[in-house]
Scaffold this motif. Structure first.
Motif, PDB file in Angstrom:
ATOM      1  N   ASN A   1     -62.240  51.739   8.213  1.00  0.00           N
ATOM      2  CA  ASN A   1     -61.212  52.783   8.119  1.00  0.00           C
ATOM      3  C   ASN A   1     -60.396  52.888   9.402  1.00  0.00           C
ATOM      4  O   ASN A   1     -59.225  53.223   9.371  1.00  0.00           O
ATOM      5  N   VAL A   2     -61.045  52.630  10.533  1.00  0.00           N
ATOM      6  CA  VAL A   2     -60.380  52.698  11.837  1.00  0.00           C
ATOM      7  C   VAL A   2     -60.886  51.549  12.699  1.00  0.00           C
ATOM      8  O   VAL A   2     -62.083  51.268  12.723  1.00  0.00           O
TER       9      VAL A   2
ATOM     10  N   GLN B   1     -70.884  50.116   4.131  1.00  0.00           N
ATOM     11  CA  GLN B   1     -71.916  49.475   4.941  1.00  0.00           C
ATOM     12  C   GLN B   1     -72.518  48.300   4.182  1.00  0.00           C
ATOM     13  O   GLN B   1     -72.560  48.298   2.958  1.00  0.00           O
ATOM     14  N   THR B   2     -72.978  47.312   4.937  1.00  0.00           N
ATOM     15  CA  THR B   2     -73.691  46.178   4.355  1.00  0.00           C
ATOM     16  C   THR B   2     -74.901  45.871   5.227  1.00  0.00           C
ATOM     17  O   THR B   2     -74.964  46.261   6.403  1.00  0.00           O
ATOM     18  N   VAL B   3     -75.857  45.151   4.648  1.00  0.00           N
ATOM     19  CA  VAL B   3     -77.023  44.735   5.419  1.00  0.00           C
ATOM     20  C   VAL B   3     -76.589  43.838   6.574  1.00  0.00           C
ATOM     21  O   VAL B   3     -77.118  43.913   7.685  1.00  0.00           O
ATOM     22  N   LYS B   4     -75.590  42.992   6.326  1.00  0.00           N
ATOM     23  CA  LYS B   4     -75.089  42.099   7.365  1.00  0.00           C
ATOM     24  C   LYS B   4     -74.494  42.903   8.527  1.00  0.00           C
ATOM     25  O   LYS B   4     -74.630  42.526   9.693  1.00  0.00           O
TER      26      LYS B   4
ATOM     27  N   ILE C   1     -76.522  52.995  16.660  1.00  0.00           N
ATOM     28  CA  ILE C   1     -76.111  53.224  15.282  1.00  0.00           C
ATOM     29  C   ILE C   1     -76.696  54.552  14.818  1.00  0.00           C
ATOM     30  O   ILE C   1     -77.851  54.880  15.127  1.00  0.00           O
ATOM     31  N   SER C   2     -75.896  55.327  14.112  1.00  0.00           N
ATOM     32  CA  SER C   2     -76.351  56.594  13.547  1.00  0.00           C
ATOM     33  C   SER C   2     -76.121  56.533  12.043  1.00  0.00           C
ATOM     34  O   SER C   2     -74.980  56.437  11.595  1.00  0.00           O
ATOM     35  N   LEU C   3     -77.222  56.567  11.280  1.00  0.00           N
ATOM     36  CA  LEU C   3     -77.145  56.522   9.823  1.00  0.00           C
ATOM     37  C   LEU C   3     -77.421  57.922   9.289  1.00  0.00           C
ATOM     38  O   LEU C   3     -78.543  58.435   9.406  1.00  0.00           O
ATOM     39  N   SER C   4     -76.407  58.559   8.710  1.00  0.00           N
ATOM     40  CA  SER C   4     -76.564  59.917   8.199  1.00  0.00           C
ATOM     41  C   SER C   4     -76.570  59.898   6.676  1.00  0.00           C
ATOM     42  O   SER C   4     -75.869  59.101   6.048  1.00  0.00           O
TER      43      SER C   4
ATOM     44  N   ASP D   1     -68.003  64.568   3.040  1.00  0.00           N
ATOM     45  CA  ASP D   1     -67.511  63.199   2.926  1.00  0.00           C
ATOM     46  C   ASP D   1     -68.662  62.200   2.944  1.00  0.00           C
ATOM     47  O   ASP D   1     -69.739  62.496   3.458  1.00  0.00           O
ATOM     48  N   PRO D   2     -68.425  60.999   2.395  1.00  0.00           N
ATOM     49  CA  PRO D   2     -69.449  59.955   2.496  1.00  0.00           C
ATOM     50  C   PRO D   2     -69.797  59.674   3.952  1.00  0.00           C
ATOM     51  O   PRO D   2     -68.959  59.807   4.850  1.00  0.00           O
ATOM     52  N   GLY D   3     -71.047  59.272   4.191  1.00  0.00           N
ATOM     53  CA  GLY D   3     -71.488  58.990   5.557  1.00  0.00           C
ATOM     54  C   GLY D   3     -70.673  57.889   6.201  1.00  0.00           C
ATOM     55  O   GLY D   3     -70.244  56.934   5.552  1.00  0.00           O
ATOM     56  N   SER D   4     -70.428  58.023   7.494  1.00  0.00           N
ATOM     57  CA  SER D   4     -69.632  57.057   8.251  1.00  0.00           C
ATOM     58  C   SER D   4     -70.437  56.579   9.442  1.00  0.00           C
ATOM     59  O   SER D   4     -71.243  57.332  10.006  1.00  0.00           O
TER      60      SER D   4
END
Length: 244
Positions: free
Chosen positions: A32-33, A72-75, A208-211, A217-220
């Motif tokens: 997105n950015v 997001q992807t596993v890669k 990395i921060s996984l929320s 909104d969807p997690g970013s």
């Protein structure tokens, strides 16, 4: 062309190429950015009354490439963490089951990992453990309950089909990459011109921060990469292409 007034309102698509092998690692066309920041340190020689600055020296040139994405992807996780991908995983699962014949038999859909089964009465979740023995997917209670009673079973499950697991260790570090970016610039004359960037040596930061949330909104996630110089002192190319 050098005097064109132009602006941007589009994200960069980015191709990450393994710095060592020079082979493509990830096509990141879902951001997105994307933000590129160049940095440097200035130091000065001073002299005279009032201690004014006389001579400026610039050095420690570098910068960052920052990417924000909701996809997001596993890669992508592997790129950030440097973790290894494997095709199997173990995790604890919880099921509610019904006691069968003679008030002692419970049958699971899975075969638990040996030594991991724990059984509780319904209404006593994580309370007093019921003694039992396990053979394959069948549990036999040591003390009989009433047939049809509900119980709660915890056990370790191993999955080997359709699994992608990222294993991150204290010794895991991200690789270095070459990054090729692609976006467009728009001029005051309403021309849309291709804009390319090349970051010659990029090191993703291991942050990395996984929320996970059930509202909003969807997690970013945000990926920050440090820009470094390659063996020829190259850091970044910015290329504007004037099409015929």
């Amino acid at each position: 062309m050098s005097n064109l007034n132009m602006a941007n309102r589009e994200v960069c698509d980015l191709i990450f190429v393994d710095y060592s092998t020079k082979k493509p690692f990830l096509n990141l066309d879902f951001a997105n950015v994307s933000t590129t920041e160049l940095t440097g340190e200035s130091v000065f020689a001073y002299g005279g009354k009032g201690h004014p600055k006389r001579v400026q020296f610039a050095g420690e040139k570098g910068g960052t490439l920052t990417i924000e994405t909701q996809i997001q992807t596993v890669k992508l996780w592997q790129l950030i963490t440097g973790g290894e991908v494997s095709k199997s995983a173990k995790f604890v699962t919880r099921v509610e089951a019904v006691v069968g014949s003679e008030g002692t038999d419970i049958t699971l859909k899975d075969t638990p990992v040996a030594g991991t089964v724990v059984v509780y009465k319904d209404g006593d979740d994580c309370g007093t453990e019921l003694e039992c023995s396990v053979t394959d997917s069948k549990i036999t209670l040591s003390s009989a309950l009433t047939e049809g009673d509900k119980v709660i079973v915890y056990y370790m499950k191993e999955v080997t089909a359709g699994v992608q697991r990222i294993n991150i260790k204290s010794t895991s570090f991200p690789k270095n990459f070459i990054v090729y970016g692609d976006t467009v610039m728009k001029t005051e004359d309403d021309e849309v011109l291709p804009y390319k960037l090349t970051a010659y040596k990029v090191a993703p930061q291991s942050n990395i921060s996984l929320s996970f949330s059930n509202s909003g909104d969807p997690g970013s996630i945000t990926i920050t990469c440090d820009l470094m110089a390659d063996g020829d002192d190259n850091i970044l190319d910015l290329v504007l292409i004037e099409e015929d």
